[in-house]
Design an enzyme around this catalytic site. Sequence first.
Site, PDB file in Angstrom:
ATOM      1  N   GLU A 229       1.848  -4.046   5.651  1.00 50.00           N
ATOM      2  CA  GLU A 229       0.801  -3.660   4.413  1.00 50.00           C
ATOM      3  C   GLU A 229       1.220  -4.164   3.122  1.00 50.00           C
ATOM      4  OE1 GLU A 229       3.747  -1.921   4.165  1.00 50.00           O
ATOM      5  OE2 GLU A 229       2.912  -0.073   3.271  1.00 50.00           O
TER       6      GLU A 229
ATOM      7  N   ILE B 242       0.929  -1.182  -0.024  1.00 46.72           N
ATOM      8  CA  ILE B 242      -0.061  -0.062  -0.054  1.00 46.72           C
ATOM      9  C   ILE B 242       0.815   1.242  -0.105  1.00 46.72           C
ATOM     10  CG2 ILE B 242      -1.864   1.348   1.199  1.00 46.72           C
ATOM     11  CD1 ILE B 242      -2.802  -1.217   2.377  1.00 46.72           C
TER      12      ILE B 242
HETATM   13  P1  GH3 Z   1       5.415   3.427   0.933  1.00 46.94           P
HETATM   14  O1  GH3 Z   1       4.455   3.986  -0.195  1.00 46.94           O
HETATM   15  O2  GH3 Z   1       6.839   3.704   0.569  1.00 46.94           O
HETATM   16  O3  GH3 Z   1       5.126   1.853   1.133  1.00 46.94           O
HETATM   17  O4  GH3 Z   1       5.293   4.125   2.244  1.00 46.94           O
HETATM   18  P2  GH3 Z   1       4.331   3.420   3.576  1.00 46.94           P
HETATM   19  O5  GH3 Z   1       4.020   4.581   4.455  1.00 46.94           O
HETATM   20  O6  GH3 Z   1       3.115   2.650   2.911  1.00 46.94           O
HETATM   21  O7  GH3 Z   1       5.340   2.641   4.044  1.00 46.94           O
HETATM   22  P3  GH3 Z   1       5.994   2.420   5.494  1.00 46.94           P
HETATM   23  O8  GH3 Z   1       7.106   1.060   5.268  1.00 46.94           O
HETATM   24  O9  GH3 Z   1       6.803   3.745   5.926  1.00 46.94           O
HETATM   25  O10 GH3 Z   1       5.060   2.328   6.427  1.00 46.94           O
HETATM   26  C1  GH3 Z   1       4.265   1.223   6.649  1.00 46.94           C
HETATM   27  C2  GH3 Z   1       3.341   1.341   7.665  1.00 46.94           C
HETATM   28  O11 GH3 Z   1       2.337   0.293   7.889  1.00 46.94           O
HETATM   29  C3  GH3 Z   1       3.970   1.440   8.806  1.00 46.94           C
HETATM   30  C4  GH3 Z   1       3.193   0.532  10.036  1.00 46.94           C
HETATM   31  O12 GH3 Z   1       2.842   1.252  11.260  1.00 46.94           O
HETATM   32  C5  GH3 Z   1       1.883   0.411   9.105  1.00 46.94           C
HETATM   33  N1  GH3 Z   1       1.380  -1.234   9.548  1.00 46.94           N
HETATM   34  C6  GH3 Z   1       2.169  -2.293   9.570  1.00 46.94           C
HETATM   35  N2  GH3 Z   1       1.189  -3.352   9.954  1.00 46.94           N
HETATM   36  C7  GH3 Z   1       0.283  -2.743  10.260  1.00 46.94           C
HETATM   37  C8  GH3 Z   1      -1.121  -3.173  10.822  1.00 46.94           C
HETATM   38  O13 GH3 Z   1      -1.382  -4.471  10.826  1.00 46.94           O
HETATM   39  N3  GH3 Z   1      -2.049  -2.336  10.857  1.00 46.94           N
HETATM   40  C9  GH3 Z   1      -1.723  -0.867  10.798  1.00 46.94           C
HETATM   41  N4  GH3 Z   1      -3.150  -0.247  10.937  1.00 46.94           N
HETATM   42  N5  GH3 Z   1      -0.824  -0.484  10.172  1.00 46.94           N
HETATM   43  C10 GH3 Z   1       0.198  -1.352   9.978  1.00 46.94           C
HETATM   44 MG    MG Z   2       3.444   0.673   2.002  1.00 50.03          MG
HETATM   45 MG    MG Z   3       6.013  -1.951   3.117  1.00 53.83          MG
END
Ligand code: GH3
Ligand code: MG
Ligand code: MG
Length: 313
Positions: A237, A195
């Site tokens: 994600e 995402i």
């Molecule tokens: P990019 O377009 O580069 O992918 O940016 P991004 O913000 O999607 O990527 P980044 O890796 O910086 O952040 C991913 C976020 O996903 C950080 C984390 O808190 C969130 N996340 C991971 N697992 C879960 C989950 O199960 N639930 C929720 N609500 N957030 C989650």
């Molecule tokens: Mg992402």
């Molecule tokens: Mg990611």
Amino acid sequence: MPVVTVAFITTLIFWFFLHLSYTKRYHSFVKSFLDSNNNITILYNEDKITFINSVGLEFFGFKSVKDFNARHVSLSNLFLEEEGYISKYTYGKKWFEEIKMKNKRDTKVKLFSEQDQMDFYFQVEASKLKFTKQYLLSFNNITVLEQEKTNIKKLAEYDALTNIYNRVKLNEVIDGLIYRANRYDLKFSIILLDIDHFKAINDTHGHNVGDKVLIELARLINMSLRESDTFARWGGEEFMIVSESSSRQQASKLASRLRKEVSEHPFHMVGKVTCSFGVTEFKVGDKPSLLFERVDKALYEAKDNGRNQVVTK
Ligand code: GH3
Ligand code: MG
Ligand code: MG
């Protein structure tokens, strides 16, 4: 007639009735003993049922053994088909042969209860009764155990949030496909999607809404896939699709279609959400790590090129 003869005949008649009375009492004792058993208990004699205890009759919804025999050709007509459970023919053998082969394999059956209108699972044991041709079939209810086993398996294979496969199951599927692809020259491709700016969604709307987006996205994509595709949460994600028998071009087309669908779907509370996609096809000799490295690179490029796009390697 001499007195001795009369006495002899009288004794004979007396013994005959005594024996009859004992046999009757014995049968009624055996019947009440089997009736008091909480397990379904059946006496089985050369393809024919001669006795079903009251628990069994209530379970199957029959009034009597006669009623059962009038409606069923064989007991196995009641065995429901499911992998790992005995049905009419199991491993090419007749069901009773399989049940008689004690301790070799599990002798489990699935039965429908007319009484409770639901399926139950049983472990069946057959013991031959001495001096007769009869077998005593005892059905031990293992439904709770079987359900727990299914739950544990589900916990081990599914992601709790999105209810799709998890990474453990996906790795298992990929290992199987790699084995088949190397051996039988079958192709398959994988798609990794992530995402875009998901952190911003969490920051703006809160973690709970972020979770809902993950669930909604998983449901949306799942509906768009074929039965033969495997879809799993890779972590956070990121999601992965394993597309059986697909070339990189076909998988790329699928990813493009999914990209469009996601970007056009109005997500609850959030509105527009986009994803970036990496696609690659398995090449003979690829280890899983090499395959994942390639698809990761493709996804990274999609992000680097501005997101909401598909890159195929
Ligand atoms: P990019 O377009 O580069 O992918 O940016 P991004 O913000 O999607 O990527 P980044 O890796 O910086 O952040 C991913 C976020 O996903 C950080 C984390 O808190 C969130 N996340 C991971 N697992 C879960 C989950 O199960 N639930 C929720 N609500 N957030 C989650
Ligand atoms: Mg992402
Ligand atoms: Mg990611």
